[in-house]
Design a protein around this motif. Structure first.
Motif, PDB file in Angstrom:
ATOM      1  N   ASP A  16       0.846  -1.194   0.000  1.00 19.78           N
ATOM      2  CA  ASP A  16       0.000   0.000   0.000  1.00 19.78           C
ATOM      3  C   ASP A  16       0.883   1.246   0.000  1.00 19.78           C
ATOM      4  OD1 ASP A  16      -2.207  -1.641   0.103  1.00 19.78           O
ATOM      5  OD2 ASP A  16      -2.491  -1.423   2.260  1.00 19.78           O
ATOM      6  N   PHE A  17       0.328   2.359  -0.484  1.00 14.76           N
ATOM      7  CA  PHE A  17       1.072   3.614  -0.548  1.00 14.76           C
ATOM      8  C   PHE A  17       0.237   4.745   0.034  1.00 14.76           C
ATOM      9  CE2 PHE A  17       2.551   7.572  -2.320  1.00 14.76           C
ATOM     10  CZ  PHE A  17       3.935   7.435  -2.396  1.00 14.76           C
ATOM     11  N   LEU A  18       0.852   5.534   0.922  1.00 17.68           N
ATOM     12  CA  LEU A  18       0.213   6.712   1.501  1.00 17.68           C
ATOM     13  C   LEU A  18       1.080   7.926   1.202  1.00 17.68           C
ATOM     14  CD1 LEU A  18      -1.998   7.986   3.312  1.00 17.68           C
ATOM     15  CD2 LEU A  18      -0.528   7.462   5.282  1.00 17.68           C
ATOM     16  N   GLY A  19       0.471   8.926   0.579  1.00 19.40           N
ATOM     17  CA  GLY A  19       1.244  10.110   0.224  1.00 19.40           C
ATOM     18  C   GLY A  19       0.366  11.329   0.069  1.00 19.40           C
ATOM     19  N   PHE A  20       0.843  12.271  -0.738  1.00 17.98           N
ATOM     20  CA  PHE A  20       0.192  13.572  -0.856  1.00 17.98           C
ATOM     21  C   PHE A  20      -0.161  13.882  -2.312  1.00 17.98           C
ATOM     22  CE2 PHE A  20       3.046  13.580   2.726  1.00 17.98           C
ATOM     23  CZ  PHE A  20       2.297  14.159   3.743  1.00 17.98           C
ATOM     24  N   LEU A  21      -0.989  14.898  -2.453  1.00 23.25           N
ATOM     25  CA  LEU A  21      -1.300  15.471  -3.750  1.00 23.25           C
ATOM     26  C   LEU A  21      -0.700  16.866  -3.831  1.00 23.25           C
ATOM     27  CD1 LEU A  21      -5.035  14.429  -3.858  1.00 23.25           C
ATOM     28  CD2 LEU A  21      -3.327  13.708  -5.548  1.00 23.25           C
ATOM     29  N   PRO A  22      -0.306  17.315  -5.019  1.00 23.13           N
ATOM     30  CA  PRO A  22       0.114  18.712  -5.162  1.00 23.13           C
ATOM     31  C   PRO A  22      -0.990  19.656  -4.701  1.00 23.13           C
ATOM     32  CG  PRO A  22       0.714  17.449  -7.110  1.00 23.13           C
ATOM     33  CD  PRO A  22      -0.150  16.550  -6.277  1.00 23.13           C
ATOM     34  N   LYS A  23      -0.617  20.870  -4.357  1.00 29.07           N
ATOM     35  CA  LYS A  23      -1.520  21.835  -3.723  1.00 29.07           C
ATOM     36  C   LYS A  23      -2.770  22.129  -4.551  1.00 29.07           C
ATOM     37  CE  LYS A  23      -1.902  24.807  -0.186  1.00 29.07           C
ATOM     38  NZ  LYS A  23      -3.253  25.327  -0.422  1.00 29.07           N
ATOM     39  N   LYS A  24      -2.698  21.962  -5.864  1.00 31.60           N
ATOM     40  CA  LYS A  24      -3.833  22.328  -6.724  1.00 31.60           C
ATOM     41  C   LYS A  24      -5.042  21.417  -6.533  1.00 31.60           C
ATOM     42  CE  LYS A  24      -2.168  19.692 -10.746  1.00 31.60           C
ATOM     43  NZ  LYS A  24      -1.751  19.785 -12.162  1.00 31.60           N
ATOM     44  N   TYR A  25      -4.857  20.258  -5.909  1.00 33.59           N
ATOM     45  CA  TYR A  25      -5.984  19.349  -5.691  1.00 33.59           C
ATOM     46  C   TYR A  25      -6.694  19.710  -4.388  1.00 33.59           C
ATOM     47  CZ  TYR A  25      -4.001  16.548  -9.462  1.00 33.59           C
ATOM     48  OH  TYR A  25      -3.536  16.125 -10.675  1.00 33.59           O
ATOM     49  N   ASN A  26      -8.015  19.687  -4.416  1.00 35.76           N
ATOM     50  CA  ASN A  26      -8.801  20.185  -3.285  1.00 35.76           C
ATOM     51  C   ASN A  26      -9.367  19.104  -2.379  1.00 35.76           C
ATOM     52  OD1 ASN A  26      -8.505  22.931  -4.062  1.00 35.76           O
ATOM     53  ND2 ASN A  26     -10.097  22.646  -5.631  1.00 35.76           N
ATOM     54  N   GLU A  27      -9.192  17.856  -2.733  1.00 37.36           N
ATOM     55  CA  GLU A  27      -9.684  16.775  -1.881  1.00 37.36           C
ATOM     56  C   GLU A  27      -8.822  15.535  -2.072  1.00 37.36           C
ATOM     57  OE1 GLU A  27     -13.235  15.140  -4.823  1.00 37.36           O
ATOM     58  OE2 GLU A  27     -13.747  16.449  -3.149  1.00 37.36           O
ATOM     59  N   ASP A  28      -8.918  14.609  -1.106  1.00 40.04           N
ATOM     60  CA  ASP A  28      -8.143  13.375  -1.171  1.00 40.04           C
ATOM     61  C   ASP A  28      -8.558  12.562  -2.396  1.00 40.04           C
ATOM     62  OD1 ASP A  28      -7.311  14.291   1.255  1.00 40.04           O
ATOM     63  OD2 ASP A  28      -8.080  12.615   2.424  1.00 40.04           O
ATOM     64  N   ILE A  29      -7.629  11.733  -2.843  1.00 35.84           N
ATOM     65  CA  ILE A  29      -7.928  10.817  -3.939  1.00 35.84           C
ATOM     66  C   ILE A  29      -7.514   9.405  -3.528  1.00 35.84           C
ATOM     67  CG2 ILE A  29      -7.388  10.123  -6.306  1.00 35.84           C
ATOM     68  CD1 ILE A  29      -6.998  13.022  -7.023  1.00 35.84           C
ATOM     69  N   LYS A  30      -8.487   8.502  -3.550  1.00 35.98           N
ATOM     70  CA  LYS A  30      -8.191   7.088  -3.353  1.00 35.98           C
ATOM     71  C   LYS A  30      -8.024   6.481  -4.740  1.00 35.98           C
ATOM     72  CE  LYS A  30      -9.737   2.908  -0.956  1.00 35.98           C
ATOM     73  NZ  LYS A  30     -10.804   2.295  -0.134  1.00 35.98           N
TER      74      LYS A  30
END
Length: 368
Positions: free
Chosen positions: A38-52
């Protein structure tokens, strides 16, 4: 065996060297029987909500992006929720936010922690002064500190804390090795290619300076974007090199592949250990291209290009030496062909599918 990778970003939402190799490892482990990755990380600032992305990849919205660190309330919440589900946690370093999360909410005692040491913190020295106690605490908690070369470990500012924990685990690569022939530019010249972010440690200003001494039957193409674009354009203009050096800007994956395939040789002019490996060298070798690179003190990047086998290495910040080796390959076709073959054979070794076995053996040793 359940494994959690904690990283920063994840393709296709962001591409970079660390992102590519962590993605490759995650995907390779998914194909190993008995392993859940499994992988847990971040999105660049331009994204406004989490993405599964799928059942194995969760990317968190970034609330604050400062000093190359992503602060995310969602990340802390998600990490706390799943931290005790895993036998092994791999943290791609440096990662102060993951460090803080694991300090506030440690994983279960039976969980083995592996720090994959991509690099020391090079630029943010003032912040490192305050962060260092937390980092040392995480290193002491870790069961292993891994890296793609021993130089990463032995030359780290924190090497003394790694004793008894050092493990070399090469990058998982999936480049297809091909024997590509060079093509000429539109004005019938051989292409010296380089690519990457236009930032301070990449040394593209040195390559522009070197262009003054490179033979006139070659041109220099540099692809990428970054803060130093205007500075480089001014340097090109001031030296009358508009017909000798071209900044290509951001290119698509297809264009990037074509640039590697069609170039005569690849130049890697980085100047300090902000560049610790340089995946671009692997990519160039996979297209059977010789490399002219620099010897970066305390950096594993200098190990990839094998002197006299895949190319040549020169001292950092030496444009004349860079040009001299480039000119040698422009003039000596027999030597050039020999290095093309060396690049091909070396790439085949680097891209061995057996590399994943080294990871599994390491995991099994830690768990047993």
């Amino acid at each position: 065996m359940k494994i959690l990778h904690i990283g920063k970003f994840f393709p296709p939402y962001f591409y970079g060297g660390i992102e590519t190799v962590s993605y490759n490892l995650h995907m390779a482990l998914q194909n190993v029987p008995g392993v859940t990755s499994d992988f847990l990380g971040f999105l660049p600032k331009k994204y406004n909500e989490d993405i599964k992305v799928d059942e194995h990849v969760y990317l968190c919205k970034t609330d604050i992006d400062k000093f190359s660190a992503q602060i995310s309330r969602s990340f802390f919440k998600q990490y706390k929720k799943i931290k005790n589900d895993y036998d092994i946690i791999i943290v791609n370093m440096p990662h102060p936010v993951a460090n803080l999360a694991m300090w506030l909410a440690p994983p279960k005692k039976s969980c083995k922690v592996i720090l994959y040491w991509h690099s020391d913190i090079i630029k943010q020295k003032k912040l490192l002064f305050f962060y260092k106690p937390f980092l040392v605490s995480l290193i002491k908690r870790a069961d292993a500190v891994a890296a793609p070369t021993m130089i990463h470990l032995d030359e780290s500012d924190f090497s003394k804390y790694f004793e008894g924990k050092k493990v070399v685990l090469p990058f998982i690569l999936n480049y297809k090795t091909t024997k590509d022939k060079y093509v000429l530019s539109q004005d019938n010249k051989k292409i010296i290619y380089a690519c990457g972010r236009l930032i301070y440690y990449k040394g593209f200003d040195v390559l522009v300076e070197a262009a003054k001494y490179i033979l006139d039957d070659a041109v220099v193409y540099i692809s990428g974007t970054g803060a130093l674009k205007d500075t480089l354009l001014k340097k090109i203009s001031d030296n009358g090199l508009e017909n000798k050096v071209k900044l290509l800007g951001r290119v698509s994956d297809e264009e990037l592949n074509a640039n590697y395939s069609g170039c005569y040789l690849y130049c890697f002019p980085s100047v300090n250990r902000g560049e610790m490996m340089g995946l671009v060298q692997y990519e160039a070798l996979s297209h059977s291209k010789p490399i002219v690179s620099t010897i970066i003190p305390r950096s594993g990047a200098s190990t990839l290009n094998i002197e006299g086998v895949t190319g040549f290495k020169v001292a950092i910040n030496d444009p004349k030496a860079l040009a001299e080796k480039i000119n040698l390959l422009l003039k000596d076709k027999k030597l050039y062909d020999s290095l093309c073959q060396g690049a091909y054979e070396t790439s085949v070794k680097y891209n061995s599918p057996d590399t994943i076995k080294e990871y599994i053996e390491c995991f099994e040793r830690l768990l047993n």
